[in-house]
Design a protein around this motif. Structure first.
Motif, PDB file in Angstrom:
ATOM      1  N   ASN A  22       0.870  -1.245  -0.049  1.00  0.00           N
ATOM      2  CA  ASN A  22       0.213   0.079   0.013  1.00  0.00           C
ATOM      3  C   ASN A  22       0.916   1.475   0.037  1.00  0.00           C
ATOM      4  OD1 ASN A  22      -2.348  -1.391  -0.050  1.00  0.00           O
ATOM      5  ND2 ASN A  22      -2.553  -1.413   2.286  1.00  0.00           N
ATOM      6  N   ILE A  23       1.680   1.375   0.793  1.00  0.00           N
ATOM      7  CA  ILE A  23       2.690   2.555   0.714  1.00  0.00           C
ATOM      8  C   ILE A  23       3.426   2.561  -0.429  1.00  0.00           C
ATOM      9  CG2 ILE A  23       2.761   2.652   3.377  1.00  0.00           C
ATOM     10  CD1 ILE A  23       5.716   1.730   3.293  1.00  0.00           C
ATOM     11  N   LEU A  24       3.959   1.680  -0.940  1.00  0.00           N
ATOM     12  CA  LEU A  24       4.563   1.701  -2.549  1.00  0.00           C
ATOM     13  C   LEU A  24       3.761   2.318  -3.447  1.00  0.00           C
ATOM     14  CD1 LEU A  24       6.394  -1.535  -2.629  1.00  0.00           C
ATOM     15  CD2 LEU A  24       7.552   0.659  -2.036  1.00  0.00           C
TER      16      LEU A  24
ATOM     17  N   VAL B 278      10.234   5.240  -0.167  1.00  0.00           N
ATOM     18  CA  VAL B 278      10.605   3.550   0.639  1.00  0.00           C
ATOM     19  C   VAL B 278      11.942   3.223  -0.438  1.00  0.00           C
ATOM     20  CG1 VAL B 278       9.908   1.535   1.259  1.00  0.00           C
ATOM     21  CG2 VAL B 278       8.477   3.534   1.270  1.00  0.00           C
ATOM     22  N   GLU B 279      12.821   2.726   0.111  1.00  0.00           N
ATOM     23  CA  GLU B 279      13.950   2.678  -0.591  1.00  0.00           C
ATOM     24  C   GLU B 279      14.580   1.174   0.051  1.00  0.00           C
ATOM     25  OE1 GLU B 279      16.927   5.663  -0.164  1.00  0.00           O
ATOM     26  OE2 GLU B 279      15.133   7.162  -0.754  1.00  0.00           O
ATOM     27  N   PRO B 280      15.226   0.393  -0.865  1.00  0.00           N
ATOM     28  CA  PRO B 280      15.798  -1.011  -0.247  1.00  0.00           C
ATOM     29  C   PRO B 280      16.888  -0.492   0.504  1.00  0.00           C
ATOM     30  CG  PRO B 280      15.350  -1.120  -2.561  1.00  0.00           C
ATOM     31  CD  PRO B 280      15.032   0.178  -2.145  1.00  0.00           C
TER      32      PRO B 280
ATOM     33  N   PHE C 226      15.411  -5.328   4.654  1.00  0.00           N
ATOM     34  CA  PHE C 226      15.152  -4.002   5.250  1.00  0.00           C
ATOM     35  C   PHE C 226      14.870  -3.120   4.162  1.00  0.00           C
ATOM     36  CE2 PHE C 226      17.830  -6.321   8.069  1.00  0.00           C
ATOM     37  CZ  PHE C 226      17.229  -6.277   9.521  1.00  0.00           C
ATOM     38  N   ARG C 227      14.042  -1.931   4.724  1.00  0.00           N
ATOM     39  CA  ARG C 227      13.545  -0.840   3.833  1.00  0.00           C
ATOM     40  C   ARG C 227      13.773   0.398   4.646  1.00  0.00           C
ATOM     41  NH1 ARG C 227      13.633  -4.873   1.222  1.00  0.00           N
ATOM     42  NH2 ARG C 227      12.236  -5.139  -0.633  1.00  0.00           N
ATOM     43  N   LEU C 228      14.534   1.338   3.986  1.00  0.00           N
ATOM     44  CA  LEU C 228      14.669   2.867   4.736  1.00  0.00           C
ATOM     45  C   LEU C 228      13.227   3.423   4.226  1.00  0.00           C
ATOM     46  CD1 LEU C 228      16.080   4.903   5.801  1.00  0.00           C
ATOM     47  CD2 LEU C 228      16.993   5.467   3.800  1.00  0.00           C
TER      48      LEU C 228
END
Length: 137
Positions: A73-75, A93-95, A121-123
């Motif tokens: 959803n946030i992507l 959102v980034e890897p 993980f995601r930043l």
């Protein structure tokens, strides 16, 4: 989905999640809230997560992988994070590498994440969100 997993998720959604959401909204405990809008339903969802702080934003460990609804959803449409009682708008959102993700959580939690073989993980880059009635808390 197997019966055990379905039962586990049902218990989680009916017991732990409401408690975690309440604590997170008050800025208590280890939980934060991801507020997102459903890709198909258009409904607003709130999901408790444990986020770590980094100099670039907030770090999420994807315990259940990148196919979970809050992440998808946030992507698709962005969202908000309630972290330590403050609301932030998700900017991107980034890897994130496993090493950087583990470092953000600190020594004790990182040790647990290593034992559990958590590597995804995601930043989440955020900015302060305007406050007011539209924030829903």
């Amino acid at each position: 989905m197997g019966r055990v997993k379905t039962a586990y998720l049902h218990v989680l959604n009916r017991t732990l999640n409401p408690i975690a959401l309440g604590l997170a909204k008050r800025g208590r405990g280890p939980f934060s809230v991801i507020r997102s809008v459903g890709r198909r339903s258009g409904r607003t969802f709130e999901t408790p997560v444990i986020l770590a702080e980094s100099s670039d934003g907030l770090v999420a460990e994807l315990t259940y992988g990148d196919r979970v609804n809050w992440y998808r959803n946030i992507l698709h449409g962005g969202g908000h994070v309630i972290h330590r009682g403050r609301t932030y708008r998700i900017v991107s959102v980034e890897p994130l590498s496993a090493e950087a993700g583990l470092a953000a959580y600190g020594p004790a939690p990182a040790a647990i994440l290593r034992v559990l073989h958590r590597r995804e993980f995601r930043l989440i880059r955020v900015e302060a969100a305007p406050t007011g009635p539209s924030q829903g808390h």
